[in-house]
Design an enzyme around this catalytic site. Structure first.
Site, PDB file in Angstrom:
ATOM      1  N   HIS A 212      78.404  31.775  69.976  1.00 10.73           N
ATOM      2  CA  HIS A 212      77.085  31.163  69.881  1.00 10.73           C
ATOM      3  C   HIS A 212      76.252  31.588  71.070  1.00 10.73           C
ATOM      4  O   HIS A 212      76.778  31.751  72.170  1.00 10.73           O
ATOM      5  CB  HIS A 212      77.208  29.625  69.867  1.00 10.73           C
ATOM      6  CG  HIS A 212      75.958  28.966  69.406  1.00 10.73           C
ATOM      7  ND1 HIS A 212      74.931  28.669  70.251  1.00 10.73           N
ATOM      8  CD2 HIS A 212      75.568  28.587  68.169  1.00 10.73           C
ATOM      9  CE1 HIS A 212      73.952  28.117  69.560  1.00 10.73           C
ATOM     10  NE2 HIS A 212      74.307  28.058  68.289  1.00 10.73           N
TER      11      HIS A 212
ATOM     12  N   ASP B  15      79.482  26.856  61.593  1.00  2.63           N
ATOM     13  CA  ASP B  15      79.739  27.464  60.287  1.00  2.63           C
ATOM     14  C   ASP B  15      81.217  27.706  59.994  1.00  2.63           C
ATOM     15  O   ASP B  15      81.562  28.085  58.879  1.00  2.63           O
ATOM     16  CB  ASP B  15      79.006  28.818  60.198  1.00  2.63           C
ATOM     17  CG  ASP B  15      77.494  28.634  60.213  1.00  2.63           C
ATOM     18  OD1 ASP B  15      77.007  27.803  59.447  1.00  2.63           O
ATOM     19  OD2 ASP B  15      76.817  29.306  61.010  1.00  2.63           O
TER      20      ASP B  15
HETATM   21  N1  CMC Z   1      83.504  38.112  67.164  1.00  2.00           N
HETATM   22  C1  CMC Z   1      83.816  39.059  68.063  1.00  2.00           C
HETATM   23  N2  CMC Z   1      83.121  39.262  69.199  1.00  2.00           N
HETATM   24  C2  CMC Z   1      82.056  38.508  69.412  1.00  2.00           C
HETATM   25  C3  CMC Z   1      81.660  37.504  68.511  1.00  2.00           C
HETATM   26  C4  CMC Z   1      82.428  37.310  67.350  1.00  2.00           C
HETATM   27  N3  CMC Z   1      82.094  36.382  66.467  1.00  2.00           N
HETATM   28  N4  CMC Z   1      80.560  36.889  68.975  1.00  2.00           N
HETATM   29  C5  CMC Z   1      80.264  37.485  70.143  1.00  2.00           C
HETATM   30  N5  CMC Z   1      81.172  38.461  70.424  1.00  2.00           N
HETATM   31  C6  CMC Z   1      81.225  39.302  71.618  1.00  2.00           C
HETATM   32  C7  CMC Z   1      80.176  40.398  71.588  1.00  2.00           C
HETATM   33  O1  CMC Z   1      80.682  41.573  70.980  1.00  2.00           O
HETATM   34  C8  CMC Z   1      79.887  40.579  73.052  1.00  2.00           C
HETATM   35  O2  CMC Z   1      80.942  41.297  73.605  1.00  2.00           O
HETATM   36  P1  CMC Z   1      80.663  42.330  74.852  1.00  2.00           P
HETATM   37  O3  CMC Z   1      80.235  41.452  75.997  1.00  2.00           O
HETATM   38  O4  CMC Z   1      81.961  43.004  75.063  1.00  2.00           O
HETATM   39  O5  CMC Z   1      79.565  43.255  74.401  1.00  2.00           O
HETATM   40  C9  CMC Z   1      79.975  39.152  73.608  1.00  2.00           C
HETATM   41  O6  CMC Z   1      80.881  38.472  72.732  1.00  2.00           O
HETATM   42  C10 CMC Z   1      78.645  38.413  73.654  1.00  2.00           C
HETATM   43  O7  CMC Z   1      78.116  38.417  72.329  1.00  2.00           O
HETATM   44  P2  CMC Z   1      76.595  38.692  71.981  1.00  2.00           P
HETATM   45  O8  CMC Z   1      76.535  39.371  70.648  1.00  2.00           O
HETATM   46  O9  CMC Z   1      75.892  39.318  73.130  1.00  2.00           O
HETATM   47  O10 CMC Z   1      76.093  37.197  71.842  1.00  2.00           O
HETATM   48  P3  CMC Z   1      74.770  36.692  71.149  1.00  2.00           P
HETATM   49  O11 CMC Z   1      74.392  35.462  71.852  1.00  2.00           O
HETATM   50  O12 CMC Z   1      73.758  37.781  71.096  1.00  2.00           O
HETATM   51  O13 CMC Z   1      75.212  36.408  69.643  1.00  2.00           O
HETATM   52  C11 CMC Z   1      76.086  35.284  67.749  1.00  2.00           C
HETATM   53  C12 CMC Z   1      75.532  35.133  69.170  1.00  2.00           C
HETATM   54  C13 CMC Z   1      76.250  33.911  67.142  1.00  2.00           C
HETATM   55  C14 CMC Z   1      75.084  36.086  66.894  1.00  2.00           C
HETATM   56  C15 CMC Z   1      77.446  36.016  67.808  1.00  2.00           C
HETATM   57  O14 CMC Z   1      78.370  35.239  68.534  1.00  2.00           O
HETATM   58  C16 CMC Z   1      77.998  36.343  66.424  1.00  2.00           C
HETATM   59  O15 CMC Z   1      77.656  37.388  65.857  1.00  2.00           O
HETATM   60  N6  CMC Z   1      78.854  35.438  65.847  1.00  2.00           N
HETATM   61  C17 CMC Z   1      79.325  35.617  64.485  1.00  2.00           C
HETATM   62  C18 CMC Z   1      78.254  35.168  63.493  1.00  2.00           C
HETATM   63  C19 CMC Z   1      78.129  33.644  63.458  1.00  2.00           C
HETATM   64  O16 CMC Z   1      79.123  32.942  63.403  1.00  2.00           O
HETATM   65  N7  CMC Z   1      76.897  33.161  63.418  1.00  2.00           N
HETATM   66  C20 CMC Z   1      76.615  31.721  63.354  1.00  2.00           C
HETATM   67  C21 CMC Z   1      76.080  31.219  64.650  1.00  2.00           C
HETATM   68  S1  CMC Z   1      76.030  29.425  64.792  1.00  2.00           S
HETATM   69  C22 CMC Z   1      74.997  28.833  63.551  1.00  2.00           C
HETATM   70  C23 CMC Z   1      73.663  29.430  63.430  1.00  2.00           C
HETATM   71  O17 CMC Z   1      73.015  29.884  64.365  1.00  2.00           O
HETATM   72  O18 CMC Z   1      73.181  29.440  62.314  1.00  2.00           O
END
Ligand code: CMC
Length: 433
Positions: A310, A367
């Site tokens: 998140h 989720d």
């Molecule tokens: N699986 C694997 N690696 C992950 C995941 C994941 N679900 N989420 C984040 N990471 C890694 C990412 O690759 C990055 O690694 P590195 O530092 O080595 O590059 C690190 O963790 C930080 O992630 P980020 O993508 O920079 O984080 P963000 O704040 O931009 O993204 C997120 C947040 C929710 C989009 C992301 O965690 C994600 O894609 N999660 C899976 C999709 C998901 O479950 N979405 C629902 C979110 S909660 C409800 C809502 O908002 O509707």
């Protein structure tokens, strides 16, 4: 409520010149640097792709502490609300800033009941979508179309706010249920005045002329809880979209339809459907957890552990905690045994002990478990994000209203740092190589 500008200021030094930027503090101690005059004073903009560190507004709707795992609507803890309230009570709280008393709640429920029908002409719209159409696309189209049938809000956004907000909350439920009925080729079931908000939704979804549906209180309770837990989440992607689109002065229906489209994405509300697909894939692949955990950790593989991570929470999402418990309870009460729940438990356990997820503070989010509950209630997976939208609607409306009431609001218009070609001499078509 407002924020305070503290006596001290941040100092920013650019090319030897010092600029003073006001420091702002919210009621819960949130700290911010006010950069609204930065461009005028320095010629510099701030660059923050994905708005990771940008406050786009002040708000008194929802408080979120991502490190402490705290979520409050209008000051009330999410756990208390989910345990003790009806969804419509929380909707009232978000819209009006206070919990309703008994008379106010009753009047609100009556108004929701009064607006439950949609104009009969709108019902023909459903006939012209292909049967495999996504319910999220139908939802956004139908909500956008409401402005043509109920145009009152177009002229003065805050006039008749109570009626329009209630109308939206009521009609979105009917639209959602009708889109499901149409998708399976069943006759539409009209709302009943004697049923509560969630009961009425279940009735419209599952009642059939040949097999009447009995609304079970346990299912109503579970649905109330889920909708409450999704009702607002400060400046997330869809809410920011509602505010951004709304800031251009569009009618409320257009702004909410834009929010629905943002929510559709698998990184946002679409994650609940994607989680179920992921759990099914792992189950079908002989529960090969290692393979999928490794894929999630591989930077060259687009696969992610959906339902994990998140932007703001760096600890267990407080909503996920409640939903996980509720999931266990509702499956027990309904006597449903779902192998996907075991897959989810195991996946969570492995991830929470894995260095990759620990280092990055990746925990289950809202989720991760919600889809398993919806599935147990008989809601198909392509409706999961629609369920999220039903829950999030009061939050979107409350934030939209707050934006319109805030004198600081301007049209949302971020800047950029241009990295394209410098000025080029125009080449007429005949001379181009
Ligand atoms: N699986 C694997 N690696 C992950 C995941 C994941 N679900 N989420 C984040 N990471 C890694 C990412 O690759 C990055 O690694 P590195 O530092 O080595 O590059 C690190 O963790 C930080 O992630 P980020 O993508 O920079 O984080 P963000 O704040 O931009 O993204 C997120 C947040 C929710 C989009 C992301 O965690 C994600 O894609 N999660 C899976 C999709 C998901 O479950 N979405 C629902 C979110 S909660 C409800 C809502 O908002 O509707």
């Amino acid at each position: 409520m407002t924020y305070t500008t503290t006596a001290s200021a941040a100092e920013l030094k650019i090319n030897g010149k010092t600029y003073h930027l006001p420091l702002v503090e919210g009621t819960m101690g949130d700290k911010a640097i006010d950069i609204s005059n930065l461009l005028r004073e320095t010629g510099y903009i701030t660059l923050d792709s994905g708005y990771k560190n940008t406050g786009s507004c002040t708000s008194s709707v929802t408080y979120l502490d991502g490190r402490g795992g705290i979520l409050r609507y209008r000051g009330y803890d999410i756990e208390d609300l989910a345990k003790n309230c009806l969804f419509v009570e929380v909707a009232y709280l978000l819209l009006h800033g206070k919990l309703p008393n008994a008379a106010e709640l009753e009047a609100f429920k009556q108004l929701i009941g009064r607006f439950a029908l949609i104009h009969e002409d709108m019902i023909h719209f459903f006939d012209h979508f292909p049967s495999h159409a996504s319910p999220m696309s139908i939802l956004s189209v139908m909500v956008n179309s409401l402005c043509n049938f109920y145009p009152e809000m177009s002229a003065n956004p805050l006039e008749d706010f109570d009626e329009t907000s209630t109308r939206l909350i009521s009609k979105i439920r009917t639209i959602a249920a009708f889109s499901y009925k149409k998708s399976i080729g069943h006759p539409l079931v009209y709302p009943r005045h004697d049923l509560c908000y969630c009961g009425n939704f279940l009735h419209m979804m599952f009642d059939k002329p040949v097999r009447p549906y009995t609304v079970r209180p346990e299912i109503v309770t579970a649905l109330n809880k889920l909708l409450i837990l999704h009702a607002d989440h400060e400046q997330n992607c869809s809410t920011s979209t509602v505010r951004l689109v709304g800031s251009a002065g569009v009618n409320i229906y257009a702004a909410i339809a834009a929010g629905i489209n943002a929510l559709w994405g698998p990184l946002h509300g679409g994650a609940n459907e994607a989680v179920l697909d992921m759990l099914e894939t792992i189950y079908a692949d002989d529960s090969n957890f290692e393979k999928y955990i490794n894929k999630a950790k591989d930077r060259n593989d687009p696969f992610r552990l959906t339902g994990f991570g998140h932007r703001v929470y760096k600890t267990y999402d407080p909503r996920a905690k409640i939903i996980k418990k509720a999931c266990d309870e509702i499956l027990r009460v309904l006597n449903v045994s779902d192998p996907l729940l075991d897959i989810a438990y195991k996946l969570e356990e492995i991830a929470l002990h894995d260095e990759y997820f620990i280092e990055r503070n990746l925990y289950p989010n809202v989720d991760f478990y919600s889809g398993i509950i919806y599935r147990a209630l008989g809601i198909p997976s392509n409706m999961f994000t629609v369920m999220f939208a039903l829950g999030r609607l009061p939050g979107w409306i409350a934030q939209w209203k707050e934006m319109h009431e805030d004198p600081a609001t301007r049209i949302g218009r971020p800047r950029q740092v241009y990295i394209g070609e410098p000025a080029r001499k125009f080449i007429p078509l005949a001379e181009r190589p």
